[in-house]
Design a protein around this motif. Sequence first.
Motif, PDB file in Angstrom:
ATOM      1  N   GLU A   5     -48.330  41.111  85.592  1.00  0.00           N
ATOM      2  CA  GLU A   5     -47.206  40.186  85.740  1.00  0.00           C
ATOM      3  C   GLU A   5     -47.055  39.871  87.237  1.00  0.00           C
ATOM      4  OE1 GLU A   5     -42.427  41.280  85.572  1.00  0.00           O
ATOM      5  OE2 GLU A   5     -43.936  42.833  85.543  1.00  0.00           O
ATOM      6  N   PHE A   6     -46.720  38.627  87.578  1.00  0.00           N
ATOM      7  CA  PHE A   6     -46.514  38.230  88.971  1.00  0.00           C
ATOM      8  C   PHE A   6     -45.106  38.635  89.410  1.00  0.00           C
ATOM      9  CE2 PHE A   6     -44.956  35.152  92.098  1.00  0.00           C
ATOM     10  CZ  PHE A   6     -45.950  35.243  93.070  1.00  0.00           C
ATOM     11  N   LEU A   7     -45.032  39.369  90.527  1.00  0.00           N
ATOM     12  CA  LEU A   7     -43.724  39.779  91.046  1.00  0.00           C
ATOM     13  C   LEU A   7     -43.366  38.912  92.233  1.00  0.00           C
ATOM     14  CD1 LEU A   7     -44.112  43.670  91.085  1.00  0.00           C
ATOM     15  CD2 LEU A   7     -42.792  42.326  89.447  1.00  0.00           C
ATOM     16  N   LYS A  38     -56.811  41.469  88.861  1.00  0.00           N
ATOM     17  CA  LYS A  38     -57.341  42.384  89.877  1.00  0.00           C
ATOM     18  C   LYS A  38     -58.608  43.064  89.390  1.00  0.00           C
ATOM     19  CE  LYS A  38     -52.856  43.410  91.841  1.00  0.00           C
ATOM     20  NZ  LYS A  38     -51.902  44.407  92.332  1.00  0.00           N
ATOM     21  N   ALA A  96     -45.538  46.280  88.329  1.00  0.00           N
ATOM     22  CA  ALA A  96     -45.627  45.090  87.478  1.00  0.00           C
ATOM     23  C   ALA A  96     -46.199  45.469  86.109  1.00  0.00           C
ATOM     24  CB  ALA A  96     -46.531  44.068  88.157  1.00  0.00           C
ATOM     25  N   GLU A 108     -42.825  41.555 100.515  1.00  0.00           N
ATOM     26  CA  GLU A 108     -43.722  42.709 100.608  1.00  0.00           C
ATOM     27  C   GLU A 108     -43.381  43.587 101.799  1.00  0.00           C
ATOM     28  OE1 GLU A 108     -48.078  42.446  99.840  1.00  0.00           O
ATOM     29  OE2 GLU A 108     -47.589  40.340  99.489  1.00  0.00           O
ATOM     30  N   VAL A 164     -51.553  37.760  87.671  1.00  0.00           N
ATOM     31  CA  VAL A 164     -52.364  38.331  88.748  1.00  0.00           C
ATOM     32  C   VAL A 164     -53.551  39.063  88.130  1.00  0.00           C
ATOM     33  CG1 VAL A 164     -52.323  39.788  90.804  1.00  0.00           C
ATOM     34  CG2 VAL A 164     -50.243  38.604  90.093  1.00  0.00           C
ATOM     35  N   GLU A 206     -49.486  48.475  95.250  1.00  0.00           N
ATOM     36  CA  GLU A 206     -50.753  49.210  95.393  1.00  0.00           C
ATOM     37  C   GLU A 206     -50.522  50.493  96.175  1.00  0.00           C
ATOM     38  OE1 GLU A 206     -53.597  47.489  98.100  1.00  0.00           O
ATOM     39  OE2 GLU A 206     -52.052  46.871  99.502  1.00  0.00           O
ATOM     40  N   LYS A 250     -57.737  50.707  90.289  1.00  0.00           N
ATOM     41  CA  LYS A 250     -56.396  50.186  90.001  1.00  0.00           C
ATOM     42  C   LYS A 250     -55.970  50.577  88.586  1.00  0.00           C
ATOM     43  CE  LYS A 250     -56.304  46.452  93.372  1.00  0.00           C
ATOM     44  NZ  LYS A 250     -55.418  47.023  94.391  1.00  0.00           N
ATOM     45  N   LYS A 255     -51.255  38.955 105.267  1.00  0.00           N
ATOM     46  CA  LYS A 255     -52.599  39.016 104.667  1.00  0.00           C
ATOM     47  C   LYS A 255     -53.341  37.678 104.702  1.00  0.00           C
ATOM     48  CE  LYS A 255     -52.637  43.141 101.971  1.00  0.00           C
ATOM     49  NZ  LYS A 255     -51.318  43.688 101.627  1.00  0.00           N
TER      50      LYS A 255
END
Length: 426
Positions: free
Chosen positions: A184-186, A143, A118, A190, A141, A281, A103, A212
């Motif tokens: 940052e949270f978007l 990851k 983000a 989706e 977020v 992603e 990532k 998901k």
Amino acid sequence: MNIGLIGSGGREHAICLKLYKSKLPKKIFCFPGNAGTSKIAKNIEINILDFKNLLRLLKQNNIDFVIIGPEEPLVKGLVDYLKKNKITVFGPNKFASKLEGSKAFMKKVCKENKIPTAAFKICRNKLQVLNFIKKNKLPIVVKADGLAAGKGVSICATKKEVINSTKDIFNGKFKSSKKAVLEEFLDGQEASYFVVADKNTFKFFGTAQDHKRVGENDKGPNTGGMGAYSPAPIVDNKIEKKIINRIVKPTFLYFKRRKKPYTGFLYIGLMIKNGEPFLIEFNIRMGDPECQVILPRLKEDLLKILINCSKNNLKNTKITWSKERSMTVVLCAKGYPGNYRKLQEIKNINNLKLKKNEFIFHAGTKLINNKIFSNGGRVLNFSSMGSNFLEIRNRINKLIKKLNWKSGFYRKDIGWKVIGNANHKW
Ligand code: AMP
Ligand code: GLY
């Protein structure tokens, strides 16, 4: 032509069925496949990460063309390895596969090429994490940098959660990497956009929306995907143009400039916020279960498309789509995505009568003495097509009820965003 298909999920069964239906003369070998593929191809038991053994078996079976379904062998460089050994293969090379394998790499490509995504920081220690928290609003977020089988993302509502999640990553919870990407949270909706690419060009390969979370109303932990539908109505012409110009083209140009062109399927995972697409992603393959809803809508011969890609002749290849809607619901083993039992017999499956455009794609299944047993968390995908998502879902849910598999569960609300939304005439 002898074709080798690598993988064992619902995605690979859906690909296998399309290959089987190809008018080109062929024999299909699945490495290792599942109970579903065993009916239309020859399954060969193998660990697909053991490249040496795989090459030996490919040669032994005179395989001319290899198609790779899942990400792990791609990220580990199977395409480069097979090409070096003179085997024609469909899929991205090791360098391009870092788009999913790291990532941090994907974010660097975004930054360098001004691809909307983000705001982020790649962190290696607590100080960097504290700095990011100071400058950004919660939720944040977190990851894991490397492959994490869908378990590497935490949406953290508190500072403490951010610190704990990153600590786990730094301490090596995920073997693939000790770096953490903070984002940052978007907020938005989706959707997934797919393309297929050869060295020279790329073409549209469908849209889909996945579910998901394990529970209805999108509650509970994340899974590999509990169901999907295609097309994704949120991706209209205006948004599609933005996706192509701001995300897809700059990405392919980047790899061309590097003299390592991207080839294969590319899955573009998006968050759409006020009509603006942001990249969440990249996956370097078809989605699972998205593939199970996209391929039934494909009108052309999949094998011809993939062969043309491997000859860099995609430009002259027609790809058209049925206007029908398509949906899949995943039947899982009770307990998934946590602990679940394997080898539970699925007794009724051969008694189900499927109509045209209804499919049961196997995922975690195994054939033992001609009986079908579960062999994983996501077990079967019930897919169907039609003119209306609600009607399709009702038909699928009825079929699953008829199967009456006591060891399984499924979400009955797949497609709720489009079915319950009066703005979409779907
Ligand atoms: P990923 O593995 O990057 O696709 O993340 C898994 C899931 O986490 C996505 O499908 C989203 O639902 C969610 N997610 C990831 N990144 C973000 C973000 N920046 N803002 C909001 N949700 C996100
Ligand atoms: N369904 C999500 C994925 O294939 O990554």
